[in-house]
Motif scaffolding. Structure first.
Motif, PDB file in Angstrom:
ATOM      1  N   ASP A 112       0.845  -1.196   0.000  1.00  0.00           N
ATOM      2  CA  ASP A 112       0.000   0.000   0.000  1.00  0.00           C
ATOM      3  C   ASP A 112       0.878   1.244   0.000  1.00  0.00           C
ATOM      4  OD1 ASP A 112      -2.272  -1.525   0.083  1.00  0.00           O
ATOM      5  OD2 ASP A 112      -2.533  -1.361   2.258  1.00  0.00           O
ATOM      6  N   ASN A 113       0.578   2.187  -0.871  1.00  0.00           N
ATOM      7  CA  ASN A 113       1.313   3.452  -0.976  1.00  0.00           C
ATOM      8  C   ASN A 113       2.798   3.281  -1.286  1.00  0.00           C
ATOM      9  OD1 ASN A 113      -0.940   5.096  -0.536  1.00  0.00           O
ATOM     10  ND2 ASN A 113      -0.791   4.714   1.670  1.00  0.00           N
ATOM     11  N   PHE A 114       3.179   2.162  -1.875  1.00  0.00           N
ATOM     12  CA  PHE A 114       4.571   1.953  -2.287  1.00  0.00           C
ATOM     13  C   PHE A 114       4.544   1.325  -3.671  1.00  0.00           C
ATOM     14  CE2 PHE A 114       8.576  -0.405  -2.574  1.00  0.00           C
ATOM     15  CZ  PHE A 114       9.469   0.601  -2.238  1.00  0.00           C
ATOM     16  N   MET A 115       4.882   2.144  -4.666  1.00  0.00           N
ATOM     17  CA  MET A 115       4.819   1.699  -6.052  1.00  0.00           C
ATOM     18  C   MET A 115       6.228   1.535  -6.601  1.00  0.00           C
ATOM     19  SD  MET A 115       2.636   3.366  -9.103  1.00  0.00           S
ATOM     20  CE  MET A 115       1.436   2.159  -9.571  1.00  0.00           C
ATOM     21  N   VAL A 116       6.389   0.562  -7.475  1.00  0.00           N
ATOM     22  CA  VAL A 116       7.676   0.282  -8.099  1.00  0.00           C
ATOM     23  C   VAL A 116       7.515   0.385  -9.613  1.00  0.00           C
ATOM     24  CG1 VAL A 116       9.449  -1.474  -8.455  1.00  0.00           C
ATOM     25  CG2 VAL A 116       8.340  -1.267  -6.224  1.00  0.00           C
ATOM     26  N   ALA A 117       8.474   1.037 -10.236  1.00  0.00           N
ATOM     27  CA  ALA A 117       8.533   1.101 -11.702  1.00  0.00           C
ATOM     28  C   ALA A 117       9.961   0.735 -12.085  1.00  0.00           C
ATOM     29  CB  ALA A 117       8.172   2.494 -12.195  1.00  0.00           C
ATOM     30  N   CYS A 118      10.129  -0.389 -12.743  1.00  0.00           N
ATOM     31  CA  CYS A 118      11.480  -0.826 -13.118  1.00  0.00           C
ATOM     32  C   CYS A 118      11.419  -1.668 -14.383  1.00  0.00           C
ATOM     33  CB  CYS A 118      12.117  -1.610 -11.970  1.00  0.00           C
ATOM     34  SG  CYS A 118      11.260  -3.128 -11.554  1.00  0.00           S
ATOM     35  N   GLY A 119      12.583  -2.057 -14.840  1.00  0.00           N
ATOM     36  CA  GLY A 119      12.662  -2.901 -16.029  1.00  0.00           C
ATOM     37  C   GLY A 119      12.354  -2.143 -17.300  1.00  0.00           C
ATOM     38  N   GLY A 120      13.072  -1.040 -17.499  1.00  0.00           N
ATOM     39  CA  GLY A 120      12.857  -0.254 -18.708  1.00  0.00           C
ATOM     40  C   GLY A 120      13.325  -0.942 -19.971  1.00  0.00           C
ATOM     41  N   ASN A 121      14.169  -1.948 -19.833  1.00  0.00           N
ATOM     42  CA  ASN A 121      14.639  -2.744 -20.970  1.00  0.00           C
ATOM     43  C   ASN A 121      15.314  -1.898 -22.042  1.00  0.00           C
ATOM     44  OD1 ASN A 121      13.543  -5.513 -20.236  1.00  0.00           O
ATOM     45  ND2 ASN A 121      11.722  -4.231 -20.072  1.00  0.00           N
ATOM     46  N   GLY A 122      15.878  -0.770 -21.622  1.00  0.00           N
ATOM     47  CA  GLY A 122      16.586   0.086 -22.568  1.00  0.00           C
ATOM     48  C   GLY A 122      15.678   0.876 -23.485  1.00  0.00           C
ATOM     49  N   LYS A 123      14.384   0.909 -23.183  1.00  0.00           N
ATOM     50  CA  LYS A 123      13.453   1.602 -24.065  1.00  0.00           C
ATOM     51  C   LYS A 123      12.596   2.612 -23.322  1.00  0.00           C
ATOM     52  CE  LYS A 123      13.316  -2.512 -26.831  1.00  0.00           C
ATOM     53  NZ  LYS A 123      12.773  -3.830 -26.738  1.00  0.00           N
ATOM     54  N   SER A 124      13.018   3.042 -22.148  1.00  0.00           N
ATOM     55  CA  SER A 124      12.145   3.898 -21.348  1.00  0.00           C
ATOM     56  C   SER A 124      12.697   5.280 -21.066  1.00  0.00           C
ATOM     57  CB  SER A 124      11.827   3.197 -20.022  1.00  0.00           C
ATOM     58  OG  SER A 124      11.099   2.022 -20.274  1.00  0.00           O
ATOM     59  N   ALA A 125      13.873   5.609 -21.518  1.00  0.00           N
ATOM     60  CA  ALA A 125      14.451   6.922 -21.210  1.00  0.00           C
ATOM     61  C   ALA A 125      13.538   8.046 -21.667  1.00  0.00           C
ATOM     62  CB  ALA A 125      15.829   7.068 -21.859  1.00  0.00           C
ATOM     63  N   LYS A 126      12.977   7.916 -22.843  1.00  0.00           N
ATOM     64  CA  LYS A 126      12.121   8.992 -23.340  1.00  0.00           C
ATOM     65  C   LYS A 126      10.777   9.034 -22.645  1.00  0.00           C
ATOM     66  CE  LYS A 126       9.803   8.260 -27.386  1.00  0.00           C
ATOM     67  NZ  LYS A 126       9.664   8.227 -28.816  1.00  0.00           N
ATOM     68  N   PHE A 127      10.418   7.977 -21.910  1.00  0.00           N
ATOM     69  CA  PHE A 127       9.135   7.944 -21.227  1.00  0.00           C
ATOM     70  C   PHE A 127       9.262   8.109 -19.718  1.00  0.00           C
ATOM     71  CE2 PHE A 127       8.738   4.950 -24.882  1.00  0.00           C
ATOM     72  CZ  PHE A 127       7.944   5.756 -25.677  1.00  0.00           C
ATOM     73  N   GLY A 128      10.473   8.293 -19.215  1.00  0.00           N
ATOM     74  CA  GLY A 128      10.713   8.329 -17.776  1.00  0.00           C
ATOM     75  C   GLY A 128       9.852   9.328 -17.031  1.00  0.00           C
ATOM     76  N   LEU A 129       9.737  10.535 -17.542  1.00  0.00           N
ATOM     77  CA  LEU A 129       8.948  11.563 -16.875  1.00  0.00           C
ATOM     78  C   LEU A 129       7.477  11.145 -16.806  1.00  0.00           C
ATOM     79  CD1 LEU A 129       8.828  14.319 -15.523  1.00  0.00           C
ATOM     80  CD2 LEU A 129       8.590  15.335 -17.793  1.00  0.00           C
ATOM     81  N   GLU A 130       6.965  10.624 -17.899  1.00  0.00           N
ATOM     82  CA  GLU A 130       5.555  10.219 -17.931  1.00  0.00           C
ATOM     83  C   GLU A 130       5.309   9.009 -17.030  1.00  0.00           C
ATOM     84  OE1 GLU A 130       1.717  10.929 -18.720  1.00  0.00           O
ATOM     85  OE2 GLU A 130       3.393  12.177 -19.325  1.00  0.00           O
ATOM     86  N   ILE A 131       6.228   8.069 -17.010  1.00  0.00           N
ATOM     87  CA  ILE A 131       6.098   6.913 -16.112  1.00  0.00           C
ATOM     88  C   ILE A 131       6.057   7.394 -14.665  1.00  0.00           C
ATOM     89  CG2 ILE A 131       7.284   4.857 -15.219  1.00  0.00           C
ATOM     90  CD1 ILE A 131       8.298   4.427 -18.148  1.00  0.00           C
ATOM     91  N   GLY A 132       6.917   8.339 -14.323  1.00  0.00           N
ATOM     92  CA  GLY A 132       6.916   8.900 -12.975  1.00  0.00           C
ATOM     93  C   GLY A 132       5.597   9.579 -12.639  1.00  0.00           C
ATOM     94  N   LYS A 133       5.030  10.322 -13.598  1.00  0.00           N
ATOM     95  CA  LYS A 133       3.739  10.984 -13.370  1.00  0.00           C
ATOM     96  C   LYS A 133       2.634   9.953 -13.143  1.00  0.00           C
ATOM     97  CE  LYS A 133       4.586  15.157 -16.093  1.00  0.00           C
ATOM     98  NZ  LYS A 133       4.216  15.863 -17.335  1.00  0.00           N
ATOM     99  N   ILE A 134       2.620   8.902 -13.953  1.00  0.00           N
ATOM    100  CA  ILE A 134       1.597   7.861 -13.802  1.00  0.00           C
ATOM    101  C   ILE A 134       1.700   7.219 -12.420  1.00  0.00           C
ATOM    102  CG2 ILE A 134       0.906   5.557 -14.602  1.00  0.00           C
ATOM    103  CD1 ILE A 134       1.706   6.542 -17.466  1.00  0.00           C
ATOM    104  N   CYS A 135       2.913   6.924 -12.000  1.00  0.00           N
ATOM    105  CA  CYS A 135       3.103   6.327 -10.667  1.00  0.00           C
ATOM    106  C   CYS A 135       2.645   7.275  -9.572  1.00  0.00           C
ATOM    107  CB  CYS A 135       4.561   5.933 -10.461  1.00  0.00           C
ATOM    108  SG  CYS A 135       5.094   4.561 -11.506  1.00  0.00           S
ATOM    109  N   ALA A 136       3.020   8.547  -9.673  1.00  0.00           N
ATOM    110  CA  ALA A 136       2.643   9.523  -8.645  1.00  0.00           C
ATOM    111  C   ALA A 136       1.127   9.674  -8.584  1.00  0.00           C
ATOM    112  CB  ALA A 136       3.305  10.868  -8.936  1.00  0.00           C
ATOM    113  N   GLN A 137       0.480   9.732  -9.741  1.00  0.00           N
ATOM    114  CA  GLN A 137      -0.976   9.882  -9.756  1.00  0.00           C
ATOM    115  C   GLN A 137      -1.659   8.626  -9.213  1.00  0.00           C
ATOM    116  OE1 GLN A 137      -1.629  10.875 -13.866  1.00  0.00           O
ATOM    117  NE2 GLN A 137      -1.079  13.022 -13.556  1.00  0.00           N
ATOM    118  N   SER A 138      -1.072   7.470  -9.425  1.00  0.00           N
ATOM    119  CA  SER A 138      -1.657   6.227  -8.930  1.00  0.00           C
ATOM    120  C   SER A 138      -1.621   6.147  -7.409  1.00  0.00           C
ATOM    121  CB  SER A 138      -0.916   5.018  -9.510  1.00  0.00           C
ATOM    122  OG  SER A 138      -1.061   4.987 -10.897  1.00  0.00           O
TER     123      SER A 138
END
Length: 140
Positions: A112-138
């Motif tokens: 609860d209240n602890f989210m993990v985002a990992c395993g970008g597989n070398g394809k997430s650098a351009k999406f990092g900011l948006e992934i962070g926003k999605i996690c924060a909003q969740s």
């Protein structure tokens, strides 16, 4: 370059992906164009980068001062892909990527209240900011 898009470039099937992120002005007032590669590179049959397995290998990777082969590689691709860009200086930073068996990112609640985002597989650098926003909003 204010309207410069994120770019993922692959010149041929056997070449690594190259990514270029839009220019970002940092608190120091300097504007940087982030340019990197997705997988370790093989050039002239000699590896430029390799999978890191142990913590000691990761520490050694981050603690090195320079990586001339990578710098030469990026300089060459920068001139090829963006011949209109004349950098005043360059900085080489080191990073690592996490890979998952599925090739997909792992994003979810570990507790609860602890989210993990990992395993970008070398394809997430351009999406990092948006992934962070999605996690924060969740979590909110």
């Amino acid at each position: 370059m204010a309207t410069f898009p994120s770019v993922i470039y692959k010149s041929s099937y056997n070449d690594p992906y190259i990514y270029i992120l839009p220019p970002i002005t940092y608190p120091d007032g300097k504007t940087y164009l982030k340019f990197g590669h997705v997988v370790y590179l093989k050039e002239d049959k000699e590896e430029i980068g390799k999978p890191l397995v142990t913590l000691d290998e990761v520490n050694a990777w981050y603690c090195q001062d320079d990586y001339p082969k990578a710098r030469e590689y990026f300089d060459r691709y920068l001139k090829k892909l963006l011949p209109f860009v004349a950098p005043k200086s360059g900085k080489l930073d080191f990073c690592v990527m996490a890979a998952t068996a599925s090739g997909k990112q792992l994003i979810g609640f570990a507790e609860d209240n602890f989210m993990v985002a990992c395993g970008g597989n070398g394809k997430s650098a351009k999406f990092g900011l948006e992934i962070g926003k999605i996690c924060a909003q969740s979590i909110m």
